[in-house]
Motif scaffolding. Structure first.
Motif, PDB file in Angstrom:
ATOM      1  N   GLU A  73      56.222 -64.324  30.705  1.00  0.00           N
ATOM      2  CA  GLU A  73      56.753 -64.203  32.066  1.00  0.00           C
ATOM      3  C   GLU A  73      58.144 -63.571  32.045  1.00  0.00           C
ATOM      4  O   GLU A  73      58.455 -62.704  32.855  1.00  0.00           O
ATOM      5  N   LYS A 102      50.356 -53.377  41.526  1.00  0.00           N
ATOM      6  CA  LYS A 102      51.764 -53.704  41.656  1.00  0.00           C
ATOM      7  C   LYS A 102      52.502 -53.333  40.383  1.00  0.00           C
ATOM      8  O   LYS A 102      51.974 -53.404  39.308  1.00  0.00           O
ATOM      9  N   SER A 103      53.771 -52.970  40.517  1.00  0.00           N
ATOM     10  CA  SER A 103      54.565 -52.632  39.340  1.00  0.00           C
ATOM     11  C   SER A 103      55.419 -53.771  38.877  1.00  0.00           C
ATOM     12  O   SER A 103      55.619 -54.722  39.557  1.00  0.00           O
ATOM     13  N   ILE A 142      49.044 -60.062  31.980  1.00  0.00           N
ATOM     14  CA  ILE A 142      49.927 -59.744  33.113  1.00  0.00           C
ATOM     15  C   ILE A 142      49.856 -58.251  33.419  1.00  0.00           C
ATOM     16  O   ILE A 142      49.765 -57.838  34.568  1.00  0.00           O
ATOM     17  N   TRP A 143      49.867 -57.432  32.376  1.00  0.00           N
ATOM     18  CA  TRP A 143      49.797 -55.986  32.541  1.00  0.00           C
ATOM     19  C   TRP A 143      48.479 -55.578  33.206  1.00  0.00           C
ATOM     20  O   TRP A 143      48.466 -54.771  34.147  1.00  0.00           O
ATOM     21  N   SER A 189      57.860 -61.319  35.542  1.00  0.00           N
ATOM     22  CA  SER A 189      56.974 -61.772  36.614  1.00  0.00           C
ATOM     23  C   SER A 189      57.399 -63.172  37.033  1.00  0.00           C
ATOM     24  O   SER A 189      58.195 -63.816  36.362  1.00  0.00           O
ATOM     25  N   ARG A 236      45.794 -54.969  40.531  1.00  0.00           N
ATOM     26  CA  ARG A 236      46.374 -55.182  41.863  1.00  0.00           C
ATOM     27  C   ARG A 236      47.184 -53.987  42.354  1.00  0.00           C
ATOM     28  O   ARG A 236      47.461 -53.875  43.536  1.00  0.00           O
ATOM     29  N   MET A 246      57.800 -59.776  30.846  1.00  0.00           N
ATOM     30  CA  MET A 246      57.180 -58.913  31.846  1.00  0.00           C
ATOM     31  C   MET A 246      57.864 -58.993  33.210  1.00  0.00           C
ATOM     32  O   MET A 246      57.457 -58.300  34.140  1.00  0.00           O
ATOM     33  N   THR A 276      46.532 -57.442  35.064  1.00  0.00           N
ATOM     34  CA  THR A 276      46.541 -57.920  36.449  1.00  0.00           C
ATOM     35  C   THR A 276      47.341 -56.991  37.338  1.00  0.00           C
ATOM     36  O   THR A 276      46.925 -56.668  38.457  1.00  0.00           O
ATOM     37  N   ARG A 277      48.469 -56.520  36.856  1.00  0.00           N
ATOM     38  CA  ARG A 277      49.274 -55.579  37.637  1.00  0.00           C
ATOM     39  C   ARG A 277      48.536 -54.265  37.852  1.00  0.00           C
ATOM     40  O   ARG A 277      48.636 -53.660  38.927  1.00  0.00           O
ATOM     41  N   MET A 278      47.799 -53.807  36.849  1.00  0.00           N
ATOM     42  CA  MET A 278      47.062 -52.559  36.983  1.00  0.00           C
ATOM     43  C   MET A 278      45.935 -52.703  38.017  1.00  0.00           C
ATOM     44  O   MET A 278      45.702 -51.798  38.818  1.00  0.00           O
TER      45      MET A 278
END
Length: 84
Positions: A21, A83-84, A74-75, A26, A81, A24, A77-79
């Motif tokens: 966390e 979101k950056s 996390i990466w 987040s 969704r 990244m 999930t961001r890809m």
């Protein structure tokens, strides 16, 4: 190969999720950190066994694997969704 046990997996998973966390940048809660750390360790261990043929053992090895796996989750999930 012997595991570290469920109680240790929760502790190491929580720590791995928290470190991921911070790396990244987040904002997750305690429960999500534990889930990310444990699932991340499972995913990263699976990938290590496929690629290298073995995995890291012990608390420290599983912590490293968990952090890498949680960062990967996390990466991804961001890809998904967007979101950056």
């Amino acid at each position: 190969m012997t595991g570290i046990g469920w109680f240790a997996a929760i502790i190491v998973g929580g720590l791995a999720g928290w470190i991921a966390e911070k790396i990244m940048k987040s904002d997750m809660g305690l429960i999500m950190n534990i889930i990310l750390g444990i699932v991340g360790a499972l995913v990263a261990n699976w990938l290590l066994v496929l690629i290298v043929g073995s995995t890291l053992g012990g608390w420290l090895g599983q912590l490293v694997v968990g952090v890498i796996g949680a960062c990967l989750l996390i990466w991804v999930t961001r890809m998904v969704r967007g979101k950056s």
